[in-house]
Design a protein around this motif. Structure first.
Motif, mmCIF file in Angstrom:
data_model
loop_
_atom_site.group_PDB
_atom_site.id
_atom_site.type_symbol
_atom_site.label_atom_id
_atom_site.label_comp_id
_atom_site.label_asym_id
_atom_site.label_seq_id
_atom_site.Cartn_x
_atom_site.Cartn_y
_atom_site.Cartn_z
ATOM 1 N N ALA A 86 0.831 -1.208 0.000
ATOM 2 C CA ALA A 86 0.000 0.000 0.000
ATOM 3 C C ALA A 86 0.866 1.258 0.000
ATOM 4 C CB ALA A 86 -0.925 0.004 1.223
ATOM 5 N N PHE A 87 1.975 1.216 0.716
ATOM 6 C CA PHE A 87 2.880 2.360 0.733
ATOM 7 C C PHE A 87 3.444 2.606 -0.666
ATOM 8 C CE2 PHE A 87 7.285 3.959 1.319
ATOM 9 C CZ PHE A 87 6.986 5.184 1.891
ATOM 10 N N MET A 88 3.819 1.535 -1.359
ATOM 11 C CA MET A 88 4.312 1.674 -2.735
ATOM 12 C C MET A 88 3.247 2.324 -3.614
ATOM 13 S SD MET A 88 6.874 1.165 -4.799
ATOM 14 C CE MET A 88 8.012 -0.110 -4.207
ATOM 15 N N MET A 89 1.997 1.868 -3.472
ATOM 16 C CA MET A 89 0.915 2.456 -4.259
ATOM 17 C C MET A 89 0.768 3.953 -3.956
ATOM 18 S SD MET A 89 -2.010 -0.493 -4.007
ATOM 19 C CE MET A 89 -3.221 0.574 -4.799
ATOM 20 N N ARG A 90 0.897 4.307 -2.678
ATOM 21 C CA ARG A 90 0.757 5.726 -2.328
ATOM 22 C C ARG A 90 1.854 6.576 -2.970
ATOM 23 N NH1 ARG A 90 -0.377 3.199 3.258
ATOM 24 N NH2 ARG A 90 -2.621 2.882 2.996
ATOM 25 N N LEU A 125 -6.467 -4.710 -1.786
ATOM 26 C CA LEU A 125 -7.412 -5.800 -2.046
ATOM 27 C C LEU A 125 -7.022 -6.604 -3.292
ATOM 28 C CD1 LEU A 125 -9.996 -7.337 -1.454
ATOM 29 C CD2 LEU A 125 -11.308 -5.475 -2.482
ATOM 30 N N THR A 126 -6.745 -5.932 -4.388
ATOM 31 C CA THR A 126 -6.365 -6.671 -5.599
ATOM 32 C C THR A 126 -5.100 -7.502 -5.374
ATOM 33 O OG1 THR A 126 -7.496 -5.205 -7.124
ATOM 34 C CG2 THR A 126 -5.624 -6.416 -8.012
ATOM 35 N N GLN A 143 -8.645 -0.156 -7.930
ATOM 36 C CA GLN A 143 -7.909 -0.321 -6.674
ATOM 37 C C GLN A 143 -7.245 0.986 -6.264
ATOM 38 O OE1 GLN A 143 -7.315 -3.195 -4.443
ATOM 39 N NE2 GLN A 143 -6.787 -1.328 -3.371
ATOM 40 N N TYR A 144 -6.615 1.666 -7.193
ATOM 41 C CA TYR A 144 -5.975 2.947 -6.851
ATOM 42 C C TYR A 144 -7.005 3.947 -6.336
ATOM 43 C CZ TYR A 144 -1.064 2.360 -7.907
ATOM 44 O OH TYR A 144 0.255 1.991 -7.832
ATOM 45 N N ARG A 145 -8.191 3.905 -6.924
ATOM 46 C CA ARG A 145 -9.217 4.857 -6.482
ATOM 47 C C ARG A 145 -9.724 4.509 -5.089
ATOM 48 N NH1 ARG A 145 -13.323 6.083 -11.303
ATOM 49 N NH2 ARG A 145 -13.921 7.670 -9.758
ATOM 50 N N ILE A 146 -9.878 3.206 -4.823
ATOM 51 C CA ILE A 146 -10.374 2.870 -3.484
ATOM 52 C C ILE A 146 -9.279 3.058 -2.432
ATOM 53 C CG2 ILE A 146 -9.997 0.386 -3.070
ATOM 54 C CD1 ILE A 146 -13.040 0.333 -2.426
ATOM 55 N N THR A 147 -8.033 2.897 -2.817
ATOM 56 C CA THR A 147 -6.956 3.164 -1.860
ATOM 57 C C THR A 147 -6.960 4.642 -1.478
ATOM 58 O OG1 THR A 147 -5.657 1.355 -2.790
ATOM 59 C CG2 THR A 147 -4.465 2.957 -1.438
ATOM 60 N N GLU A 148 -7.180 5.508 -2.457
ATOM 61 C CA GLU A 148 -7.254 6.933 -2.138
ATOM 62 C C GLU A 148 -8.408 7.201 -1.150
ATOM 63 O OE1 GLU A 148 -8.924 9.742 -4.870
ATOM 64 O OE2 GLU A 148 -7.560 11.336 -4.219
ATOM 65 N N THR A 163 -4.035 15.452 -4.087
ATOM 66 C CA THR A 163 -2.595 15.194 -4.117
ATOM 67 C C THR A 163 -2.220 13.783 -3.691
ATOM 68 O OG1 THR A 163 -2.293 15.809 -1.806
ATOM 69 C CG2 THR A 163 -2.188 17.584 -3.428
ATOM 70 N N SER A 164 -3.174 12.995 -3.344
ATOM 71 C CA SER A 164 -2.979 11.660 -2.764
ATOM 72 C C SER A 164 -2.343 11.715 -1.376
ATOM 73 C CB SER A 164 -2.219 10.712 -3.698
ATOM 74 O OG SER A 164 -0.894 11.062 -3.817
ATOM 75 N N GLU A 165 -2.366 12.877 -0.734
ATOM 76 C CA GLU A 165 -1.980 12.968 0.681
ATOM 77 C C GLU A 165 -3.156 13.570 1.445
ATOM 78 O OE1 GLU A 165 1.584 15.328 0.433
ATOM 79 O OE2 GLU A 165 2.359 13.894 -1.028
ATOM 80 N N PRO A 166 -3.870 12.750 2.216
ATOM 81 C CA PRO A 166 -5.146 13.190 2.813
ATOM 82 C C PRO A 166 -5.060 14.503 3.580
ATOM 83 C CG PRO A 166 -4.876 10.832 3.114
ATOM 84 C CD PRO A 166 -3.597 11.328 2.511
#
Lengths: 337, 337, 337, 337
Positions: free
Chosen positions: A170-174, D196-197, D238-243, D312-315
Motif C-alpha cells: 500500500a505504501f508503494m501504491m501511495r 485488495l487486488t 484499486q488505486y481509487r479505493i486506496t485513495e 494530491t494523494s496525501e489526505p
C-alpha cells in the motif's frame, strides 16, 4: 534523457577471502555470472553488499570493479552513501567517472531524522550531484522516507527513482499515486521480493532483490511472467521464491543466508565481517541443509546426501525437521535403526 | 588495575567552521573550557560528537587533539567504533597510542543484530584490544545490548563498563544486579541526564551527558550533591536540567540543540553537517530564544533583550509562547500596542 | 477537599474458584489480609484485577465486596472503565454509592486514540462524574496519555491524579513539572515498582503496585524508608523487589506470576480465565519454584524441599538453574549420583 | 460441509441516534441497502462496528437485527469476542441460534499475549463452539496471531478461516502457504482494502472491508474484476479505493471517516460514542468535503457546491487544499477577488 530504470537489479554480495579482505577475482567472476544469468542491472554497495562494513576506500573499489567487469552490458546503480553530504557528493563524482548509470543513496541512518531533515539531506545532494540519484528507503535500518518527502524530492530532476525495502504494497501504491502523474519517468523498485509479483502488479518498475544473488533465473522469470500478464504462473514462482527468501532472511543475520545460498551456486564469499559465536556456526550448518533442499527443488544444486525432510513454510521449524531427518538417515545407514 | 570510570564525562560536540570542516583551535579551546568547568572526563566520538558524520580520518584527529589538549588532566574515553572489527581494532590501537584511558564502542548499527551477534562482535574486539573497552548501548540508534549479553561480556577483563543511553532506570538496575557481584570494578554510566539523580541513586557510577557541553557546572553539581546524599537538593537541580535537556533534545535534530546551547557559552560550532531547510532555520532561531531563557535562569547568559515568557515544561509550547512574547514586546516598543 | 491519594495501593488480584467464577469469601479474606499487612489503599478492577476478563456485572460485584470488606479502613480507588462514556459514568455513580474514594479510568484501549481524543474522552467523563477521577496511563496496553493532555485534564477539578505504568522516570518528572505548580494536590502514582524508590525520589506520591499482592510488607517498607530519607536502605529492598517483580512479570502472562506468588502467602486464586497450554502448565510449575525461593529469602515462606539454586537476576535462566538443581537433588536422594 | 467463506463481507457500521443509542430502523435499512448493493456477506461486531464500545447486550442486539434483516440473503459472520472464553462461548451459542453462518473472534486484546496463549485461547473456544469460527488478526489493536499459530489452529475443524487486517501481503502468503495444502477449504480474508487486488492475486478468498460500507459497488467490482483475471482494470479501481480508504482512515479516528462517507450515501449514523473536541468537529467538517469530492468522482454523490480542489494523494494536504479552494470560491462569489 536516460532510460528509465527497470527490471531486476542485483544488490550484489561482496566476495571476501578467508582473512575477510575483498576477493576481487571472485567478485568479478560473480558479477559476470549474474549478468549472464539474466539480471537487468547491478547494485553494488547496497545493504546486501554490506556497505556499512566496508571502508570508504573499499566501497570505491567495489564500484570500480563492478563497472569494469560489467563493461556496459547492464546498467550499474552504485550505492554512494558516505558519512555526510560532502563525502557522498565525492562518491557521486567518482562513480560518475567510473561509468555508473546512477547512484542509490540510503536515507540518513544511525540518527533517526524527521521528514524535513530527510528532504534537506537528499535535496542538497541532488542539487550538486553530477549523476542521477535513486532514493533508498529502508525504514527498518534508516530514517524513513515518507510519501510527501518522495513527492517533493521528485520535483528535482536529478532524482529519478526510489528503491523501497519496506515491503508495504500500500505504501508503494501511495508513492506511485503521488509521483507518477508528474514524473512518468520516475522509477519505483521494490527491495522486498517476498511480494515481487504483487509489487509489479501495482505498478513497480522492477526490484533490487537480494535473492537474485542466489537465483537470478527465478527473479528474472517472475519479472518476465508478470510483465507478460501471466499472473497465475508468476505467482507459482512467487510462492517458491518467498519460501527461499524467508529461509535466507529470518534464521540468519542479514545477509548471511543470501551468502550461504549464493555459495551453493559455485562462489566463495569467504569469512564474513560480522563474527559468529560457535553456536551460530553450528546453527548455520543446519540451516544450509534447508537452503540446499530448496535450491535442489529449483534444480540448481543436488539435494543433501541424506535427502530432504518435508518443509513446513516455517524456516525455524524446517531447520529442526531437517536436522532430525539427517540424524535418522545417518543412524539408519549405520544400521542403528 | 586502572581506576574505575566515574563521574561526569562530556560526550564532546565537534566544532566545525563555516565550510563544515573541523575547527581545531575552537575544539581545543572548548576541551580546555570543559575541563576547567569541572567535568571528570571527556568522551570524543560519541553520538553527540556526530561520529557517523565524520570520516575515519577525522575521528582520529578528534581523539588526537582531545588527548593532546587534555594533557592528562582528565581521563579520555575515546569512541572507537569503525566499519568492522578489524577497523575498530585499528582505532583501539591508535587511541591507545594517543594516551586515551579507554575506548567506548557502540553496538553494531544499521543492521539490527540479535544478542548472540552483539556478543560475538564485542567479544572478538575485547579479545584483541590493547586498551580497555566500554560498551555503548543506545537502543534507539543501534542494536540493543541486553542484560545477559552485558553479563557475559563482563567476564572478559578488557570490558570495564557500559554506557547506557536507554534512560530506563529499571534496565540499569537489572544490569547492575547481574554484573556488580562478580565485577565490582565494572562501571555503569548513564547517557540520559533527564534521570541522572535517579540513576546515581540506584548505583550508577556517573554519566556521559550531552548537557555537560552546555552546563558542565550543573551536571557536576548534580553528581556531587547526589554522591553526598543531598538528594532533595540534587533533585531541585535535576528538574532544571531535565527541562534544559528536553528543550535541547526534542525540538531539534540531535545534537543541534546541544550545539545551540553550548554556543551561548562562547563557542562557535559552525555549520552542521546535516543540512537544514529554510523553515528549520527559522524554527531554530525561535527555539534558541527559549534555550537562552533557560540558560539565563541558571545565570550563565543574559536573557533575550525582549525578556522571557513563562515556561510550561513543554518545549514546543514554550517556543510558541516565547515567539508571541517577543513579537508583542517588539510591537510595544514601537508604540503599536 | 478530599485528602491527596498517597502511599501504596494494591491493584487487587481476583480470587476465582475452580470453575473460574469469583470466589467471594476468598476475595474478602484476601482484601482484609492486605489491609492488615499495611497497604494504604486498594485498587480493584485494575489490570492486575483482570477487569477486561470480567463482565460488567462482575466488575461491580468486585468493587462492592471490596468496599464492604474494607469498611473504611483504607481508601478504595475503583477501576471504572466500561465500554463507553455513558457506561463508564454509570460505573462512576455506582462506585460513588458504594463508598469508593475515587475511581481510576484507563485510557481508551483497543483503538489507539490520538491525544485530542484521549482528552475529549476523559474531559467528558470528568464533567459529569459524581466522584473524583484518577487517570490511568498504561501505554503498552492502552492509548498513551501524553504530558500536554495530563496538564489540560488537570485543569478539571474532578481529575485528582494519575496512575502511570510506563515505568519511565523522566516521563513522570515531566508530568510532575507540568502539573504540580498549579495543582499541588494532584496525585502521581507509579504502577512500576521496579523503580518505586526512584519514582518516590523524583516526587511521586505513591504507587499502585501489583507486587503488593504478594509482599505488601515490602512495598510498604520501601515507601516508608524512602519517605524517611533512608535512601540507601530503601534501595537494598528495592533491588530485592525488582528481582521479584521481574520473576513474576516476564516469564508468565500477566498477572499469572503475581497470582502464583500471592498464592504462596496462603490464598487460593483458582483457575485463571486465560487458558494455558500443557507446556505452559509445566513451565509455570518450574517458575513457581523460583518464586518460592525468592519469597523464602524474604522469610515469607519455606524454601522448596530440594533447596534453591543460586540466582542470576535473569528470570528465564533462573528457572533452568532451579530445574537442574531440583533434578540433581532428587537423583542424589535416590543415591543415583 | 459448509461453503467456503468468500467475497466481500461488510464489517457493518453501527447506526446510532442523537443520544448515542442504537438506531435499529436505520441499522436495518442500512443492512438491506448493503445487500442490495452487492456485498457477499455481512460482518457485524467487527472493529468497524465498534464492538468494544457496545455493551454485551448491545452486541447481541446488533447480530440479531442483522440476521433478521438479512433473511438468509447473504451469510452473516458475527463478531463474538466477549470478556473471556466462557462469555465468548455464550455469544457463539446465541449467534448460532440466531442463524449466523460463522463467528469471527478477535485475538485477545488489552493484554498482549504470547503465541502459545493465543493458541490456547482460540483452541479452548474452538473445542466447545457450536458454530464455525474465523480467527481475526489485527496486530495494531490485539495480540498478533503468527503463522505457526494459524497453522496449528487450522488443525481444529471448527476453525474455518482467518480475517487478517495487517495489510502485509507477504504475511498473507506465508499463512496461505502454511495452511492451504492441508485445509483447502480454509478461508483467507483481508481486512486491508488498500491492497485488495494484490491480496486476491496472491490467493485470498475475499475481504472484510470497511470501505464497503460507503462504496459496496466498488469493492464488489474490484473483487469481480480480479477474480475474472482483469487485473489492469481491477488496479485502476484499486488505486481509487486506496485513495478513498486513506482519506477515510488516516485523518479521522477510526471508524469516523467510514461513518462520514457512508452518511453521504443516505444514512444517519448519529452521534459517535467517542466524544470529539471542538477543533476535531471543525476538522471533520473540512475532511468531509474531501470525502464528498472523492465520492463525487465515483458518481455516487454531488460534488460540494464550491467545487473540488485537485487532489494530491496525501489526505492531510488535500484537506488544506480543499479548505483554501472553498474559501477562495466563497470570496469570489462575493466579488471579493
Amino acid at each position: 534523457m536516460a532510460a528509465k530504470l527497470q527490471g531486476i537489479f542485483t544488490p550484489t554480495l561482496v566476495a571476501l577471502d578467508e582473512r575477510g579482505d575483498i576477493n576481487e577475482s571472485e567478485q568479478r567472476r560473480f558479477v559476470s555470472w549474474l549478468i549472464e544469468h539474466g539480471v537487468h542491472g547491478l547494485y553494488p554497495n547496497g545493504s546486501t553488499g554490506e556497505f556499512t562494513r566496508l571502508t570508504a576506500e573499499e566501497r570505491r573499489r567495489i564500484v570500480k570493479m563492478t563497472c569494469e567487469e560489467a563493461r556496459g552490458r547492464v546498467p550499474i546503480l552504485a550505492g554512494a552513501a558516505e558519512a555526510n553530504v560532502k563525502e557522498t557528493l565525492g562518491a557521486c563524482e567518482a562513480y560518475h567517472g567510473m561509468g555508473a548509470t546512477a547512484v542509490a543513496i540510503v536515507s540518513p541512518f544511525y540518527y533517526r531524522l524527521a521528514p524535513d531533515s530527510v528532504y534537506a539531506y537528499f535535496a542538497e545532494i541532488a542539487r550538486h550531484s553530477p549523476i542521477d540519484i535513486t532514493l533508498y528507503n529502508i525504514p527498518m535500518f534508516a530514517s524513513p522516507i515518507d510519501v510527501p518527502t518522495v513527492r517533493k524530492l521528485s520535483e528535482l530532476p536529478r532524482v529519478i527513482g526510489i528503491k523501497d525495502s519496506s515491503g508495504d504494497v500500500a505504501f508503494m501504491m501511495r508513492m506511485i499515486a503521488a509521483v507518477r502523474p508528474n514524473r512518468p519517468d520516475f522509477s519505483f523498485l521494490t527491495g522486498w521480493e517476498a511480494v515481487l509479483t504483487p509489487m509489479l502488479v501495482v505498478g513497480c518498475d522492477g526490484g533490487t532483490n537480494a535473492s537474485s544473488n542466489a537465483v537470478p533465473e527465478v527473479t528474472r522469470k517472475i519479472y518476465d511472467l508478470t510483465r507478460a500478464g501471466k499472473i497465475e504462473e508468476a505467482m507459482r514462482w512467487q510462492y517458491r521464491i518467498t519460501e527461499l527468501f524467508d529461509a535466507m532472511l529470518f534464521p540468519f543475520e542479514f545477509p548471511d543466508g543470501f551468502r550461504a545460498a549464493a555459495e551453493m551456486r559455485g562462489f566463495k564469499f569467504g569469512r564474513g565481517r560480522q563474527p559468529l559465536t560457535a553456536p551460530q556456526h553450528a546453527d548455520k550448518a543446519a540451516l544450509q541443509s534447508v537452503l540446499q533442499c530448496i535450491l535442489a527443488d529449483f534444480g540448481f544444486v543436488d539435494a543433501p546426501a541424506a535427502g530432504c525432510a518435508p518443509r513446513t513454510s516455517e524456516p525455524e521449524q524446517d531447520k529442526i525437521e531437517q536436522l532430525i531427518f539427517e540424524v535418522m538417515s545417518a543412524l539408519e545407514k549405520r544400521g542403528a535403526l
